[in-house]
Design an enzyme around this catalytic site. Structure first.
Site, short mmCIF file in Angstrom:
data_model
loop_
_atom_site.label_atom_id
_atom_site.label_comp_id
_atom_site.label_asym_id
_atom_site.label_seq_id
_atom_site.Cartn_x
_atom_site.Cartn_y
_atom_site.Cartn_z
N HIS A 160 -2.93 85.55 1.00
CA HIS A 160 -2.48 84.23 0.67
C HIS A 160 -0.95 83.90 0.63
O HIS A 160 -0.33 84.86 -0.26
CB HIS A 160 -3.40 83.87 -0.62
CG HIS A 160 -3.01 82.97 -1.12
ND1 HIS A 160 -3.13 81.61 -0.35
CD2 HIS A 160 -2.86 82.09 -2.49
CE1 HIS A 160 -2.79 80.23 -1.26
NE2 HIS A 160 -2.40 81.02 -2.31
N ASN A 212 2.46 76.68 0.10
CA ASN A 212 1.13 77.43 -0.27
C ASN A 212 0.05 76.09 0.11
O ASN A 212 0.01 75.04 -0.26
CB ASN A 212 1.08 77.43 -1.68
CG ASN A 212 -0.10 78.04 -2.25
OD1 ASN A 212 -0.95 77.91 -1.42
ND2 ASN A 212 -0.14 78.47 -3.70
N CYS A 227 -7.46 78.85 -4.29
CA CYS A 227 -6.63 79.55 -3.08
C CYS A 227 -7.24 80.79 -2.74
O CYS A 227 -6.85 81.36 -1.55
CB CYS A 227 -5.24 80.12 -3.73
SG CYS A 227 -4.18 78.46 -4.33
O1 UT7 Z 1 -1.79 80.01 -4.99
C1 UT7 Z 1 -2.04 79.96 -6.33
C2 UT7 Z 1 -1.26 81.08 -6.88
N1 UT7 Z 1 -0.06 80.30 -7.35
C3 UT7 Z 1 1.01 81.05 -7.68
O2 UT7 Z 1 0.82 82.28 -7.24
C4 UT7 Z 1 2.35 80.64 -8.00
C5 UT7 Z 1 2.92 81.58 -9.02
N2 UT7 Z 1 4.11 81.26 -9.53
C6 UT7 Z 1 5.18 81.01 -8.87
O3 UT7 Z 1 5.39 81.22 -7.70
C7 UT7 Z 1 6.64 80.91 -9.52
O4 UT7 Z 1 6.38 81.06 -11.03
C8 UT7 Z 1 7.27 79.33 -9.55
C9 UT7 Z 1 7.83 79.42 -8.05
C10 UT7 Z 1 6.16 78.34 -9.71
C11 UT7 Z 1 8.54 79.08 -10.53
O5 UT7 Z 1 9.35 80.07 -10.22
P1 UT7 Z 1 10.02 80.87 -11.56
O6 UT7 Z 1 10.71 81.85 -11.21
O7 UT7 Z 1 8.71 81.51 -12.50
O8 UT7 Z 1 10.61 79.66 -12.39
P2 UT7 Z 1 10.08 78.92 -13.93
O9 UT7 Z 1 8.99 78.37 -13.77
O10 UT7 Z 1 10.23 80.10 -14.83
O11 UT7 Z 1 11.26 78.17 -14.11
C12 UT7 Z 1 12.86 78.57 -13.91
C13 UT7 Z 1 13.64 77.41 -14.12
C14 UT7 Z 1 13.27 76.27 -15.31
O12 UT7 Z 1 14.61 75.93 -15.93
P3 UT7 Z 1 15.00 76.52 -17.29
O13 UT7 Z 1 13.91 76.12 -18.20
O14 UT7 Z 1 15.30 77.83 -16.99
O15 UT7 Z 1 16.32 75.52 -17.56
C15 UT7 Z 1 12.67 75.37 -14.45
O16 UT7 Z 1 12.66 73.97 -15.18
O17 UT7 Z 1 13.72 76.74 -13.01
C16 UT7 Z 1 13.30 75.38 -13.19
N3 UT7 Z 1 12.77 74.54 -12.11
C17 UT7 Z 1 13.28 74.15 -11.19
N4 UT7 Z 1 14.54 74.04 -10.60
C18 UT7 Z 1 14.81 73.41 -9.52
C19 UT7 Z 1 11.35 74.77 -12.07
N5 UT7 Z 1 11.00 74.09 -10.83
C20 UT7 Z 1 12.15 73.93 -10.18
C21 UT7 Z 1 12.52 73.19 -9.02
N6 UT7 Z 1 13.80 73.02 -8.71
N7 UT7 Z 1 11.60 73.06 -7.88
#
Ligand code: UT7
Length: 326
Positions: A253, A283, A116
């Site tokens: 980005h 992204n 990225c």
């Molecule tokens: O370009 C390179 C750099 N990349 C980035 O900068 C990405 C950085 N990270 C992020 O943008 C975020 O961490 C994400 C968008 C990937 C995830 O958001 P989050 O608020 O950190 O969610 P999480 O991974 O902590 O997941 C929270 C909950 C989980 O469920 P439980 O364990 O709390 O029951 C996940 O299973 O959300 C669930 N979850 C989803 N639910 C519905 C994860 N993905 C999804 C989804 N739809 N697509």
């Protein structure tokens, strides 16, 4: 009077595949909802390459538009650098295929792999080469087809990415080296391989002999992204003596709306100065900054003389920033 060579951005172009995939569409493939994706990321839809539509195809279209806008003939380009993590083939470099597609047979073409952060890295490399005097005009392209390296059963990652390409035409121009002179003013690139396991692709020609799919610990990447990006922006401002409020446009980005909001708050930047394309593109990795530059250009938010700050962070980790006077 001293003469300083600067790499001036003369033109910008972009290409997005025709097919748009909405959050609604994705919710039919994995267990997710439009509400979750919008609330956690800001993404509403993304473009997905058609079967047989390759990274180089997108790159060539973006380059052609940048050349037309710059009023430069492809045969006057002597350097093509493509930032991509989704090359058409393991080799040759996608940049060489773009070079050939544009009918350029002189100079050099090669890829830069910093995921990225690839466009920031590629601009840094191009700027360095142009300033040596060895090259005169460079096409710097960020082009990706991330849809091909996603695990379409993993809702934690497949909702985040999209395909596309953007390009700029850089030209070496003699200047007095003053603050108000056009061109790239400062670049800073960084990497730290200790964080590889937080964001990577689990295959490769030298390990599994397969392409592999993207794996990410989103929460950890998020935490590092805010810190590392704020840090490199602050370094850029200190090194160049500009205050955050003197920057006309921030072109980050596009990974997550909440990351951008966090950085804006930390650095006290008004949201109106930040270019956002995340909602429509997702992204797009190395393509996201030039796609955002293109959008800002088409919306007349970027003019000759605008002070533009680009920044990115991605797998590796890699991160970096470029400050340019348009
Ligand atoms: O370009 C390179 C750099 N990349 C980035 O900068 C990405 C950085 N990270 C992020 O943008 C975020 O961490 C994400 C968008 C990937 C995830 O958001 P989050 O608020 O950190 O969610 P999480 O991974 O902590 O997941 C929270 C909950 C989980 O469920 P439980 O364990 O709390 O029951 C996940 O299973 O959300 C669930 N979850 C989803 N639910 C519905 C994860 N993905 C999804 C989804 N739809 N697509």
């Amino acid at each position: 009077m001293v003469t300083v060579i600067r790499s001036v951005i003369r033109g910008v172009g972009a290409c997005l595949p025709k097919r748009v995939m909405t959050n609604e569409d994705i919710s039919k493939i994995v267990d997710t909802t439009d509400e979750w994706i919008v609330e956690r990321t800001g993404i509403q839809s993304r473009h997905i390459a058609a079967e047989g539509e390759l990274t180089s195809d997108l790159g060539i279209v973006a380059c052609r538009q940048a050349l037309v806008r710059a009023g430069v003939d492809p045969l006057d380009v002597d350097l093509v650098i493509c930032a991509t993590a989704t090359p058409d083939r393991t080799f040759p470099a996608t940049a060489v295929r773009i070079q050939a597609g544009l009918g350029i047979t002189r100079g050099a073409a090669f890829d830069v792999q910093a995921v990225c952060s690839g466009f920031v890295y590629a601009l840094t490399v191009a700027d360095g080469l142009l300033r040596t005097g060895q090259f005169r005009r460079a096409l710097v392209v960020g082009a990706e087809t991330f849809s091909r390296i996603l695990d379409w059963t993993d809702r934690g990652t497949c909702v985040l990415f999209g395909d596309g390409a953007g390009a700029v035409l850089l030209e070496a121009q003699p200047t007095h080296g003053a603050r108000e002179d056009r061109g790239i003013l400062f670049t800073r690139i960084r990497s730290d391989g200790r964080f590889e396991d937080l964001l990577y692709v689990d295959g490769g020609p030298g390990s599994t002999k397969t392409t592999g799919v993207l794996r990410m610990n989103g929460r950890e990447v998020f935490r590092h992204a805010v810190q590392k990006i704020s840090g490199v922006i602050e370094e850029t401002l200190v090194a160049t003596g500009y205050a955050a409020d003197e920057i006309d446009l921030f072109v980050p980005h596009q990974a997550n709306q909440r990351i951008l909001d966090g950085i804006a708050k930390k650095l006290n930047v008004s949201p109106g100065k930040i270019v956002m394309t995340l909602n429509k593109h997702g992204n797009t990795s190395a393509a996201s900054i030039p796609l955002a530059l293109n959008q800002a250009f088409e919306e007349h938010r970027i003019h000759e003389g605008s002070l533009v700050l680009m920044e990115a962070m991605g797998g590796g980790f890699t991160w970096g920033a470029v400050l340019a006077r348009w």
